[in-house]
Scaffold this motif. Structure first.
Motif, short mmCIF file in Angstrom:
data_model
loop_
_atom_site.label_atom_id
_atom_site.label_comp_id
_atom_site.label_asym_id
_atom_site.label_seq_id
_atom_site.Cartn_x
_atom_site.Cartn_y
_atom_site.Cartn_z
N LYS A 6 1.69 2.53 -3.20
CA LYS A 6 0.47 2.96 -3.91
C LYS A 6 -0.02 1.93 -4.94
O LYS A 6 -0.47 2.30 -6.03
CB LYS A 6 0.68 4.32 -4.57
N THR A 7 0.05 0.66 -4.58
CA THR A 7 -0.55 -0.37 -5.43
C THR A 7 -1.94 -0.71 -4.89
O THR A 7 -2.19 -0.61 -3.69
CB THR A 7 0.29 -1.66 -5.44
N THR A 8 -2.81 -1.12 -5.78
CA THR A 8 -4.08 -1.67 -5.35
C THR A 8 -3.85 -3.13 -4.98
O THR A 8 -2.82 -3.72 -5.34
CB THR A 8 -5.11 -1.61 -6.49
N ARG A 22 0.82 -1.21 0.00
CA ARG A 22 0.00 0.00 0.00
C ARG A 22 0.86 1.26 0.00
O ARG A 22 0.48 2.28 -0.58
CB ARG A 22 -0.92 -0.03 1.23
N ARG A 23 2.03 1.18 0.64
CA ARG A 23 2.92 2.34 0.74
C ARG A 23 3.50 2.73 -0.62
O ARG A 23 3.90 3.89 -0.81
CB ARG A 23 4.04 2.08 1.73
#
Length: 218
Positions: free
Chosen positions: A160-162, A157-158
């Motif tokens: 910025k992936t789904t 998540r860090r």
């Protein structure tokens, strides 16, 4: 109440479905207390349970409302003490105990989450851990099914992936750390795997792609 018309709970239940006109007249002409009993029985509350609901302090209207939940009076009373209405109780009762419902609500879960909670294998303790790591209910629903640990999910998540993207990168044998520069180069996971396997760095791969080259296949 049942004694007033000489019925046991079992015989009263049989009387409710009886086609005998005499039985139906006896029920319809009974006093207000028995008519209330009839109303509750017709609402789906078993006659054998009505006295325990009344003894716990539930009015007829409350018995009808909470009787639809399929709960015992004691369980319903516990949920009321926690500040829950019958609609919320019905939604969450499939997935957790009364004491846990208030935890979930405090964490931001709503009735729409109840079905997912009932169908997934996540425990309330695990949900608390996800929440403590900064995951909102919607994020927990998205990341928990991926199979990543809380720490792994947070790392993906860090960058910025789904969740779906993280799964794809992981299948191509990338970690959040190794996938980050390839993502910054805007190279897809499958292509990144080929470039990486050939020993090509992300920046070089990006330049080759700009020059019209494709990933090496050997």
């Amino acid at each position: 109440l049942l004694a007033a018309i000489d019925y046991s709970p079992e015989s009263f239940e049989r009387a409710l479905t009886s086609d005998d006109p005499a039985v139906q007249r006896r029920l319809s002409s009974a006093g207000p207390e028995v008519r209330e009993l009839l109303r509750l029985a017709q609402a789906g509350v078993r006659p054998r349970d009505i006295e325990s609901w009344r003894a716990t302090g539930f009015s007829a209207d409350a018995i009808v409302e909470w009787g639809e939940t399929g709960m015992t009076p004691e369980r319903a009373l516990k949920l009321i003490d926690l500040g829950l209405d019958s609609s919320t109780a019905i939604s969450f009762s499939r997935s957790c105990e009364p004491e846990d419902v208030i935890k979930l609500i405090d964490l931001g879960f709503v009735e729409d989450d109840a079905e997912w909670l009932a169908d997934t294998d996540i425990s309330v303790d695990e949900i608390v851990e996800w929440s403590a790591a900064g995951f909102a209910p919607a994020a927990i629903r998205q990341w928990q099914p991926t199979g990543f640990s809380i720490e792994e999910s947070d790392a993906w998540r860090r960058i910025k992936t789904t969740p779906a993207e993280a799964v794809e990168w992981s299948r191509c044998r990338f970690t959040p750390q190794t996938a980050k520069t390839w993502r910054q180069a805007k190279i897809a996971p499958s292509d990144a795997r080929l470039w990486s396997k050939a020993g090509i760095e992300p920046l070089v791969a990006k330049r080759r792609i700009s020059a019209g080259l494709r990933p090496p296949t050997k």
